[in-house]
Design a protein around this motif. Structure first.
Motif, short mmCIF file in Angstrom:
data_model
loop_
_atom_site.label_atom_id
_atom_site.label_comp_id
_atom_site.label_asym_id
_atom_site.label_seq_id
_atom_site.Cartn_x
_atom_site.Cartn_y
_atom_site.Cartn_z
N LYS A 43 -8.67 11.33 1.20
CA LYS A 43 -8.97 10.77 -0.12
C LYS A 43 -8.46 9.33 -0.24
CE LYS A 43 -6.66 14.13 -2.12
NZ LYS A 43 -6.21 14.92 -0.93
N THR A 44 -7.20 9.16 0.14
CA THR A 44 -6.63 7.81 0.06
C THR A 44 -7.36 6.86 1.01
OG1 THR A 44 -4.48 8.69 -0.58
CG2 THR A 44 -4.51 6.48 0.34
N THR A 45 -7.66 7.36 2.20
CA THR A 45 -8.38 6.54 3.16
C THR A 45 -9.72 6.09 2.59
OG1 THR A 45 -7.34 7.80 4.93
CG2 THR A 45 -9.27 6.50 5.52
N PHE A 85 -2.19 2.92 -6.89
CA PHE A 85 -1.69 3.43 -5.62
C PHE A 85 -1.01 4.78 -5.78
CE2 PHE A 85 -2.10 -1.09 -5.04
CZ PHE A 85 -2.54 -1.23 -3.74
N GLN A 86 -1.28 5.66 -4.81
CA GLN A 86 -0.65 6.98 -4.81
C GLN A 86 0.87 6.81 -4.70
OE1 GLN A 86 -2.11 9.47 -1.68
NE2 GLN A 86 -0.82 11.20 -2.21
N ILE A 87 1.25 5.93 -3.78
CA ILE A 87 2.67 5.58 -3.68
C ILE A 87 2.83 4.27 -4.43
CG2 ILE A 87 4.52 4.95 -2.11
CD1 ILE A 87 2.88 6.67 0.00
N LEU A 171 -8.46 5.42 -9.05
CA LEU A 171 -7.10 5.89 -9.35
C LEU A 171 -6.68 6.95 -8.34
CD1 LEU A 171 -7.34 6.17 -13.26
CD2 LEU A 171 -6.68 4.21 -11.86
N ASP A 172 -5.66 6.63 -7.57
CA ASP A 172 -5.21 7.54 -6.51
C ASP A 172 -4.03 8.38 -7.02
OD1 ASP A 172 -4.86 8.85 -4.16
OD2 ASP A 172 -4.57 7.04 -2.93
N GLU A 173 -4.34 9.60 -7.42
CA GLU A 173 -3.33 10.54 -7.92
C GLU A 173 -2.40 9.91 -8.96
OE1 GLU A 173 -1.61 13.25 -5.21
OE2 GLU A 173 -3.23 13.09 -3.76
N PRO A 174 -2.95 9.47 -10.08
CA PRO A 174 -2.10 8.82 -11.09
C PRO A 174 -1.06 9.77 -11.67
CG PRO A 174 -4.31 9.22 -11.96
CD PRO A 174 -4.37 9.49 -10.49
MG LIG Z 1 -3.64 10.37 -0.56
#
Ligand SMILES: [Mg+2]
Ligand SMILES: Nc1ncnc2c1ncn2[C@@H]1O[C@H](COP(=O)(O)OP(=O)(O)OP(=O)(O)O)[C@@H](O)[C@H]1O
Lengths: 247, 321
Positions: A43-45, A85-87, A171-174
């Motif tokens: 997903k992030t990729t 960002f997820q992180i 939005l990556d895992e907000p």
């Molecule tokens: Mg991810």
């Protein structure tokens, strides 16, 4: 209607791992399109290739019909794509307001301006403040970013995405790492945004996903195994088997 | 008005001391100290320029002394030809012409070396800037016309309107005012929109790119500004020492500049000036005490860097700053 974002045949591998495997995806203007999938599904990729942080091995990315596959990240931002960002990824050495102001400033012409103090430019500071207020960080505006809690950092990510005024928000895992109350607030907040912005939402929290998403795509081992309305996804056998069933 | 911070007070006091002491020394017939102060102030300008990219931009350049050399040779070469003939195009004692030459050559050198160096990061950037610096060093070493290794004596200083550089006091005042302007300039730049982008990119490049900033070009612009400022310091240094040699560009000189910035405190207004002052004074005092001054000198510098966080300016940090 032509989609705002169209992805065709996207491929990306890291060594032996195929993180994105022939992904086709349409994101329609105004929708909240959720992408769900187990850890390591890619997903992030995928988001990184849409934002321009990663270069795909093959495939094309179209924004409003024009090919942006080879455009660098900063140009995509100018074309109206922003990501969270997820992180958490913030400018830790600056104040909370400074961080959001940088997002506003990015849309206010070029920044080769050397003389006027940036912190005294009212229209930029005001707009930044507006966005901080929206996410409930008014009181924290002048604090050092590094002094904020994890939850507040997540709120900052959202404020920055808002302030960039991008048409498409990735939005990556907000909600990652937020408590139930904070999550509920964020869900309500994103619901209000619906229709104003187009959102590609990656989220593990299924309650949030089903509360927000107009459509859902399921990513497993880098492949999209299903795309559809929330009810279709809930009742899709392959999805239940590959993903939802595991819960 | 906003209450002044401790660092702000320190900066004001330091700059006032530099304004008052050298004239006092001159009036009391201690010309030697004026010389010392001039050197310290000129190297202060170079350190201030380096701080823009090192402190605020996170670009650890190990080749900044090249700019000092370029600025100094711009004076030396034009003056040499004006005295001994040849190269009519640039042969001149005209200070303004020499200054324009010094600044534009520094700008071009910065643009070319920066464009290449900034493709890399961290330790690679450090290495490549050092390599460029050494290239400049070896180039001037190989120029036999200008005595190569042995260097060049400047017989006639730059001729400027209103200012006579042959007067130690006037040279000092010009250097001092230049330092103050350089400090103010860097402070202004750092607080501008450009400065925000520069500092943001140092802290979190990925975030800045995601926001739509092409950070490469912002860095390059900072690198060029810094290089031009340092070239200006070279112009002054050439006029001060009236002797120039490739040694000015050697990588150890770049290392010294870097040390001054870190010693005084990166990303602070006064830090580089304080660093260059302490560096030069310590060097002077210790070398007058013992022939083997390098050892205690090194030890003192290492102790400061290791035990005072943020360099000497770190001592003036108030609570919660
Ligand atoms: Mg991810
Ligand atoms: N830079 C990289 N180098 C090598 N492998 C990578 C890299 N980034 C991701 N991967 C691999 O690609 C796969 C997909 O990773 P990705 O981070 O996109 O998954 P994800 O769906 O976002 O997971 P999560 O839910 O944990 O955030 C994983 O197997 C991961 O190990």
């Amino acid at each position: 209607m032509a989609p705002l974002l169209k992805v065709k045949g996207l491929m990306k591998s890291f060594g032996g791992v195929t993180a994105t495997d022939n992904v086709d995806l349409d994101v329609i203007k105004g929708e909240i399109h959720a992408i769900i999938g187990p850890n390591g599904a890619g997903k992030t990729t995928l988001i990184s290739q849409l934002s321009g942080a990663l270069k795909p091995d093959a495939g094309t990315v179209l924004l409003n019909g024009s090919d942006i596959t080879n455009k660098p990240a900063y140009k995509r931002a100018k074309l109206g794509i922003t990501r969270s960002f997820q992180i958490t990824s913030l400018v830790m050495g600056m104040s909370v307001l400074d961080n959001v102001a940088l997002a506003v400033q990015a849309n206010d012409g070029h920044s080769y301006r050397f003389l006027k103090p940036a912190r005294k430019i009212a229209h930029i500071r005001d707009k930044a403040m507006e966005n901080l207020i929206k996410v409930g960080l008014r009181k924290r505006a002048n604090d050092a970013t590094s002094a904020l809690s994890h939850g507040e950092h997540r709120q900052m990510e959202i404020a920055i995405a808002l302030a960039s005024e991008a048409e498409l928000m990735l939005l990556d895992e907000p909600m990652a790492g937020l408590g139930p109350e904070e999550s509920a607030l964020l869900v309500a907040f994103l619901k209000e945004l619906k229709g104003q912005r187009t959102i590609l939402l990656i989220e593990h929290d299924m309650d949030a996903v089903f509360a927000l998403a107009d459509r859902i795509s399921v990513l497993v081992y880098g492949q999209i195994i299903a795309t559809g309305l929330p009810d279709e996804i809930r009742s899709n056998d392959a999805v239940r088997h590959a993903y939802l069933g595991e819960e | 008005m906003r209450k002044m911070t401790k660092a702000g007070w320190a900066t004001m006091i330091g700059m006032i001391a530099l304004a008052i002491l050298p004239p006092y020394f001159l009036l009391t017939g201690q010309a030697f100290y004026v010389d010392l102060a001039t050197r310290l102030v000129i190297l202060g300008i170079a350190a201030v320029s380096l701080n823009l990219i090192l402190g605020y931009g996170g670009m650890v350049s190990f080749g900044h002394a090249a700019f000092i050399g370029l600025g100094a040779y711009a004076v030396g070469i034009t003056s040499y030809h004006a005295t001994w003939g040849g190269f009519d195009l640039i042969a001149s004692y005209n200070g303004l012409l020499q200054l324009i030459l010094a600044l534009s050559i520094s700008a071009i050198y910065a643009l070319v070396t920066g464009a290449i160096s900034l493709r890399t990061k961290g330790v690679y950037f450090l290495m490549i800037t050092m390599a460029f610096g050494q290239m400049a060093f070896f180039l001037f070493q190989s120029l036999d016309v200008y005595n190569g290794d042995d260097g060049l004596t400047i017989d006639v200083r730059s001729e400027l309107p209103f200012i006579n550089l042959d007067s130690p006091m006037q040279l000092y005042i010009l250097s001092y005012v230049s330092l103050a302007v350089a400090m103010l300039l860097v402070k202004t730049i750092v607080n501008s929109r450009f400065g925000m982008v520069l500092q943001g990119a140092k802290d979190n490049n990925e975030r800045m790119v995601t926001l739509g900033y092409n950070t490469y070009f912002y860095r390059l612009a900072a690198y060029v500004i810094s290089g031009v400022m340092c070239g200006y310091a070279g112009f002054l240094l050439g006029n001060f020492t009236t002797f120039i040699s490739p040694d000015m560009m050697h990588w150890t000189r770049s290392g010294e500049l870097m040390f001054m910035v870190i010693l005084g405190g990166t990303s602070t207004a006064l830090g580089p000036t304080l660093g260059s002052s302490i560096f030069i004074l310590l060097e002077e005092i210790l070398s007058s005490i013992t022939l083997y001054w390098h050892l205690p000198f090194g030890v003192i510098l290492i102790v400061v860097v290791m035990f005072v966080r943020g360099g000497l300016m770190g001592l003036f940090k108030g609570k919660g700053e």
